[in-house]
Scaffold this active site. Sequence first.
Site, PDB file in Angstrom:
ATOM      1  N   ILE A  89     -16.487 -69.121 -46.289  1.00 31.62           N
ATOM      2  CA  ILE A  89     -16.081 -67.722 -46.450  1.00 31.62           C
ATOM      3  C   ILE A  89     -15.621 -67.115 -45.136  1.00 31.62           C
ATOM      4  O   ILE A  89     -15.232 -65.954 -45.085  1.00 31.62           O
ATOM      5  CB  ILE A  89     -17.215 -66.877 -47.057  1.00 31.62           C
ATOM      6  CG1 ILE A  89     -18.496 -67.026 -46.238  1.00 31.62           C
ATOM      7  CG2 ILE A  89     -17.456 -67.274 -48.509  1.00 31.62           C
ATOM      8  CD1 ILE A  89     -19.647 -66.174 -46.759  1.00 31.62           C
ATOM      9  N   GLY A  90     -15.645 -67.888 -44.087  1.00 31.08           N
ATOM     10  CA  GLY A  90     -15.139 -67.426 -42.806  1.00 31.08           C
ATOM     11  C   GLY A  90     -14.984 -68.617 -41.883  1.00 31.08           C
ATOM     12  O   GLY A  90     -15.733 -69.589 -41.974  1.00 31.08           O
ATOM     13  N   LYS A  91     -14.005 -68.538 -40.997  1.00 32.32           N
ATOM     14  CA  LYS A  91     -13.747 -69.691 -40.152  1.00 32.32           C
ATOM     15  C   LYS A  91     -13.194 -69.236 -38.819  1.00 32.32           C
ATOM     16  O   LYS A  91     -12.378 -68.323 -38.753  1.00 32.32           O
ATOM     17  CB  LYS A  91     -12.751 -70.632 -40.843  1.00 32.32           C
ATOM     18  CG  LYS A  91     -12.610 -71.985 -40.164  1.00 32.32           C
ATOM     19  CD  LYS A  91     -11.777 -72.913 -41.034  1.00 32.32           C
ATOM     20  CE  LYS A  91     -11.687 -74.291 -40.416  1.00 32.32           C
ATOM     21  NZ  LYS A  91     -10.912 -75.209 -41.260  1.00 32.32           N
ATOM     22  N   GLY A  92     -13.667 -69.865 -37.757  1.00 35.85           N
ATOM     23  CA  GLY A  92     -13.180 -69.556 -36.426  1.00 35.85           C
ATOM     24  C   GLY A  92     -12.953 -70.822 -35.636  1.00 35.85           C
ATOM     25  O   GLY A  92     -13.007 -71.932 -36.164  1.00 35.85           O
TER      26      GLY A  92
ATOM     27  N   ALA B 192     -16.764 -72.076 -35.088  1.00 30.72           N
ATOM     28  CA  ALA B 192     -17.809 -71.841 -36.090  1.00 30.72           C
ATOM     29  C   ALA B 192     -17.198 -71.639 -37.460  1.00 30.72           C
ATOM     30  O   ALA B 192     -16.022 -71.320 -37.601  1.00 30.72           O
ATOM     31  CB  ALA B 192     -18.650 -70.630 -35.710  1.00 30.72           C
ATOM     32  N   LYS B 193     -18.041 -71.849 -38.459  1.00 34.17           N
ATOM     33  CA  LYS B 193     -17.702 -71.532 -39.838  1.00 34.17           C
ATOM     34  C   LYS B 193     -18.834 -70.712 -40.426  1.00 34.17           C
ATOM     35  O   LYS B 193     -19.978 -70.824 -40.007  1.00 34.17           O
ATOM     36  CB  LYS B 193     -17.530 -72.803 -40.681  1.00 34.17           C
ATOM     37  CG  LYS B 193     -16.294 -73.621 -40.387  1.00 34.17           C
ATOM     38  CD  LYS B 193     -16.224 -74.818 -41.331  1.00 34.17           C
ATOM     39  CE  LYS B 193     -14.989 -75.664 -41.057  1.00 34.17           C
ATOM     40  NZ  LYS B 193     -14.907 -76.820 -41.981  1.00 34.17           N
ATOM     41  N   VAL B 194     -18.493 -69.878 -41.389  1.00 33.31           N
ATOM     42  CA  VAL B 194     -19.515 -69.181 -42.173  1.00 33.31           C
ATOM     43  C   VAL B 194     -19.367 -69.661 -43.604  1.00 33.31           C
ATOM     44  O   VAL B 194     -18.283 -69.611 -44.175  1.00 33.31           O
ATOM     45  CB  VAL B 194     -19.347 -67.649 -42.107  1.00 33.31           C
ATOM     46  CG1 VAL B 194     -20.433 -66.974 -42.951  1.00 33.31           C
ATOM     47  CG2 VAL B 194     -19.423 -67.171 -40.672  1.00 33.31           C
TER      48      VAL B 194
ATOM     49  N   LYS C  42     -24.150 -69.481 -40.854  1.00 37.41           N
ATOM     50  CA  LYS C  42     -23.214 -69.577 -39.738  1.00 37.41           C
ATOM     51  C   LYS C  42     -23.415 -70.918 -39.062  1.00 37.41           C
ATOM     52  O   LYS C  42     -24.526 -71.251 -38.630  1.00 37.41           O
ATOM     53  CB  LYS C  42     -23.484 -68.454 -38.750  1.00 37.41           C
ATOM     54  CG  LYS C  42     -22.487 -68.388 -37.617  1.00 37.41           C
ATOM     55  CD  LYS C  42     -21.244 -67.648 -38.038  1.00 37.41           C
ATOM     56  CE  LYS C  42     -20.317 -67.427 -36.864  1.00 37.41           C
ATOM     57  NZ  LYS C  42     -19.313 -66.425 -37.169  1.00 37.41           N
TER      58      LYS C  42
ATOM     59  N   ASP D  89     -20.913 -53.165 -29.963  1.00 36.34           N
ATOM     60  CA  ASP D  89     -19.711 -53.582 -30.703  1.00 36.34           C
ATOM     61  C   ASP D  89     -19.703 -52.955 -32.089  1.00 36.34           C
ATOM     62  O   ASP D  89     -19.385 -53.612 -33.077  1.00 36.34           O
ATOM     63  CB  ASP D  89     -19.649 -55.104 -30.802  1.00 36.34           C
ATOM     64  CG  ASP D  89     -18.269 -55.606 -31.228  1.00 36.34           C
ATOM     65  OD1 ASP D  89     -17.303 -54.820 -31.116  1.00 36.34           O
ATOM     66  OD2 ASP D  89     -18.162 -56.764 -31.662  1.00 36.34           O
TER      67      ASP D  89
END
EC number: 2.7.11.1
Length: 788
Positions: A59-62, A65-67, A82, A175
Amino acid sequence: MSSARTPLPTLNERDTEQPTLGHLDSKPSSKSNMIRGRNSATSADEQPHIGNYRLLKTIGKGNFAKVKLARHILTGKEVAVKIIDKTQLNSSSLQKLFREVRIMKVLNHPNIVKLFEVIETEKTLYLVMEYASGGEVFDYLVAHGRMKEKEARAKFRQIVSAVQYCHQKFIVHRDLKAENLLLDADMNIKIADFGFSNEFTFGNKLDTFCGSPPYAAPELFQGKKYDGPEVDVWSLGVILYTLVSGSLPFDGQNLKELRERVLRGKYRIPFYMSTDCENLLKKFLILNPSKRGTLEQIMKDRWMNVGHEDDELKPYVEPLPDYKDPRRTELMVSMGYTREEIQDSLVGQRYNEVMATYLLLGYKSSELEGDTITLKPRPSADLTNSSAPSPSHKVQRSVSANPKQRRFSDQAAGPAIPTSNSYSKKTQSNNAENKRPEEDRESGRKASSTAKVPASPLPGLERKKTTPTPSTNSVLSTSTNRSRNSPLLERASLGQASIQNGKDSLTMPGSRASTASASAAVSAARPRQHQKSMSASVHPNKASGLPPTESNCEVPRPSTAPQRVPVASPSAHNISSSGGAPDRTNFPRGVSSRSTFHAGQLRQVRDQQNLPYGVTPASPSGHSQGRRGASGSIFSKFTSKFVRRNLSFRFARRNLNEPESKDRVETLRPHVVGSGGNDKEKEEFREAKPRSLRFTWSMKTTSSMEPNEMMREIRKVLDANSCQSELHEKYMLLCMHGTPGHEDFVQWEMEVCKLPRLSLNGVRFKRISGTSMAFKNIASKIANELKL
């Protein structure tokens, strides 16, 4: 929980000493051979596991890292995991990561994302956290426009309560922004992403410039040192303005221009903003940090307590932890845990599998969720089918009352890191049946405007959600929906005066505004030109840019904000292509103006080129910040000023809805249904119906046609525009257009959905990757050519 802890040491942010595993726990962590996530290739029907968690989807990717959305096997609870590749981080970034974990461990507030478990191997760190299925406040504002003050108040009370709680513990977030404010299934706030947080001590100044520029306090732009809380207070003022107006108080075409506007401290007051809200903003947005209000003072403000006169907002009092809940203890004993290790994990705050199971057993993911806990058995017979056998000392647990089937080695080995085990298809099927349909959860949401911050009897458990605030996700009539969903207010034009609606207010912190009182309940259908604006002159000859930066440049850091599944999110956008030119928005995302960054990150190249800080040379990275597809009403802002790019100095997060075996860009096969599966699965596929869910839609993409006819029309238009597509589900296509690696390449979803309470079907567009310009061009073209 905090009483048993020693104070967090304030990390020297320039220190680059290599961190050790001791940052995460007082006892040594288990090594990487203790955890094996199954490869999804082992079986067509199997899903990978990490410890006690079945990984469902990314559901998320960088970059590092991945979520992933995951389900806790023993309790059936959904969590966000995470997964951080430590080998890609330098020592300074690792220290910040470990500091973030330490801080999350001591935070226990109903409006802060809860950490459940920390799993560490030699190369990877797994953070198991609360899953906020409602998505980001940012996306909610893009999809629905500004909030009415009553709704904004309910959300803002929760935000202030959570931030003040952090300040109580001498923790500053640094932040705070709309992207880091998540919504749970009941539309309650969850503050996430403590990657830039730190402990502060009055008199011991911090000097790191980090955060998102539109939310950054003026002293940060000036390079001044600060105590900590005052920069959060300024950011909260920007957030309040954003909730109520749907736009940012300070903005500009580049960082220099934004800096000048922040340092002037001037912002416009929309005509519909109440006097009480305007007065509250003046307590936040004060240039002199020493004169800025404290959150304790803010809590007593009149606007904050309208409708809550008998329940004035007060500092959150953290309840004593309940580590001896007999119900949960007995359930865990029936699984095979011993009472001793349960108490040891809880009292010692191990954040291991034992503590996570205890926390999740008492955790409600929604107000609609009952007290009944459905436990999933883990029979020993399943071990015979395991393709990744457990270490020999690991004995499978069972919901049987016999506690003998329990390993004992982890009592001596410190915090246990769960192993990965394979389970039979039957067990997986049972877990899938336990998953509550998203549409059921959506349709069952309560509608209330109160926002009390309840006392929680246990860290992260029985955390009674604040009474849900009104959700504007319900489908409105055509005229109302269009006007209410017209996203955000016009950006203040540069170098030219804007048309006013009879009264204009240019507010300077500390000055008296000439704005008359206006009702907060102004109709959302009022014409867009009836908005107050300001003309801001730009002085290009002034000194530009950021304050002096640190000598050690920061590398991208992982964000631990759990991401939600975008498909069923209330903020999944449809492409609005009807009628004339689309409206503009102040809320482009993925541009550098919205990126969180650290002082060491340089921007001279862009400033020298005089490029807008949202428009830069395209990044070749495959991890571009692909986000939710946006409605047509937000596209022209991207066209005129901003192009999405991978400029996040943290992880460039990318929401994906793709199988685990897919990564980055892959060629999609045109219109191919998955060939695997048996006859029963194929029959279920044929009988599938469109999902009923709320999403932002337009008249152009709704129809009374049968879903199958709509799918045929969609395929026809895709083929006519040289788009490749793959049938992911019966009524969902994964689409691709352009050349991989080029700026025109974009991937997106198209799904036929049923509109709740209407005899209509709609087409939901959601961008997966690629720039917003590329997505806007092809999506608008397809939407216009659809004959629905």
